[in-house]
Scaffold this active site. Structure first.
Site: not given
Ligand code: COA
Length: 428
Positions: A413, A127, A383, A415
């Protein structure tokens, strides 16, 4: 510039020792007492980024990394009236692309009509790759290998996702006897749960942080504060019928109307009964960012703008299973090298991999909330792993200039268990 890694250059070493003595004699602990301005400083000339778009469904989902980079390289040339032949090296951070993004990045350079004599490499420090790329260029300038360079990052999380599993045939059995080695394989979302559990960051606290990120980003977008840092990319995207259409990508897509109530209703994304959700995690995103750097003397000679300079940089290791705590160690390390304290810094850009870890780090260091990510962070903006560290330069420096602030920190941070942090000083 003051690095935690030791440089070979002798005159640089001399300066480094002087700064060290200055710090150890405690004269450097007043606000803003960073090293004196020098023609040898590594300065930031310009920083731009693409808009950050949702992976798999956003406007950049069909855009190749080389095309994103080529657009930005052209942007730097255009904005700075830069002759590409003056650029000695390009370093691009990248985590997921085939060939570590090396081939695509070099192709991007040629697409933007940079000559083959401008060298290029890619780096992967997960990251922090975009930041590490910028710092690699800074090292090369400080070491007098080059005068001018570009550090940046790119990630297409649409084309390459994070879910590639490790082939059991391709890892040594010894790692199962070695806990930290084994823990490098823990999914990032679970490391967020570990931080939340170990340091008692509850769901409400995480959701409040996420809400603030979305609120600040929405306000910044509405006021047009991202316009200066986003370089429009002309590209093509396939619509739902599979037909191509031409688009110009100018706006971040992750920012959304959010309420605490809607955040509170989201289910845990990584663990039953966990607290990390889609709403309080960073989004998976496509994007690229680049930073043009130079030795001050070279920038002056070519009449290039000087936005600020690099002051100090640190990378600090932490346990892999709670990798999110990295900034709580890297920030003090980078500040110490610069002879500064937490309070000296006007704006912190801390990557919001997860609200759990960002909240923990901010609280641990007693950073006032109003100094952190004033235009929102990765929870709202997304990100794109290898791009983020470079993206934070443009977000930070435009805000420092707008608000006439002097000292800033970029941190994230990493990974497998690290944190990285850089201290920058704005000039114009
Ligand atoms: C968490 C994660 C799995 C979610 O992925 P996703 O399911 O594709 O995310 P989405 O944007 O489709 O959101 C999922 C749901 O949450 C809801 N949602 C997301 N953000 C929201 C918010 N701020 N307020 C309200 N609802 C929200 C979406 O509307 C969606 O709902 P739905 O399925 O009814 O449409 C993904 O974002 C992830 O892996 N993040 C971390 C990435 C990571 O690890 N990076 C490295 C860091 S070290």
């Amino acid at each position: 510039m003051y690095f935690i890694h030791i440089m070979e250059n002798k005159s640089y070493q001399r300066r480094l020792n002087l700064i060290r003595q200055h710090i150890s004699s405690n004269k450097c602990l007043n606000r803003g007492t960073v090293p004196p301005v020098s023609d040898d400083d590594v300065v930031i000339v310009d920083c731009i980024r693409t808009a950050l778009t949702k992976s798999g469904r956003g406007l950049l989902k069909d855009t190749m990394p080389e095309a994103m980079l080529a657009g930005l390289f052209e942007g730097l040339v255009h904005r700075n009236k830069l002759d590409p032949k003056h650029v000695g090296d390009i370093v691009i951070g990248n985590c997921l692309q085939a060939g570590s993004g090396m081939m695509t990045s070099r192709m991007g350079q040629f697409l933007a009509k940079f000559p083959e004599t401008t060298n290029l490499m890619s780096v992967n420090r997960l990251c922090s790759s975009g930041l590490q790329a910028v710092m690699n260029v800074a090292y090369s300038i400080a070491g007098r290998q080059i005068d001018i360079g570009i550090g940046g990052g790119v990630e297409s999380m649409s084309l390459y996702n994070m879910n590639g599993t490790i082939d059991p045939e391709k890892i040594s059995e010894a790692i199962f006897e070695c806990e930290p080695a084994r823990n490098c394989m823990i999914p990032m979302g679970i490391t967020s749960e570990n931080v939340a559990e170990k340091f008692q960051v509850d769901r409400k606290t995480q959701d409040s942080f996420a809400y603030e990120s979305q609120r600040k980003a929405a306000a910044a977008q509405k006021s047009g504060l991202f316009k200066e840092e986003i370089w429009p990319i002309n590209t093509r995207v396939k619509d739902q019928k599979g037909e191509w259409k031409n688009v110009t990508v100018t706006q971040d897509e992750g920012i959304r109307e959010t309420t605490l109530e809607s955040l509170g209703k989201l289910k845990p994304a990584f663990k039953k009964d966990g607290t990390t959700t889609a709403g309080n995690s960073s989004q998976t995103t496509d994007g690229a960012a680049v930073v043009l750097l130079a030795r001050r003397s070279a920038a002056k000679k070519l009449g290039l703008n000087i936005l600020g300079r690099i002051v100090s940089y640190a990378v600090s290791g932490v346990p892999p299973e709670i990798m999110g705590i990295g900034p709580a160690f890297a920030i003090p390390d980078a500040l110490k090298l610069a002879g500064l304290t937490v309070n000296d810094i006007d704006i912190y850009e801390i990557n919001e991999a997860f609200a759990s870890q960002a909240t923990y780090c901010a609280n641990k260091l007693n950073i006032p909330a109003e100094r952190i990510n004033p235009k929102g962070g990765a929870i709202a903006l997304g990100h794109p792993l290898g791009c983020t560290g470079a993206r934070q330069f443009s977000t930070l420096l435009t805000e420092m200039r707008r608000t006439k602030k002097r000292l800033g920190v970029i941190s994230m941070c990493i990974g497998t268990g690290m944190g990285a942090a850089v201290v920058v000083e704005r000039e114009n």
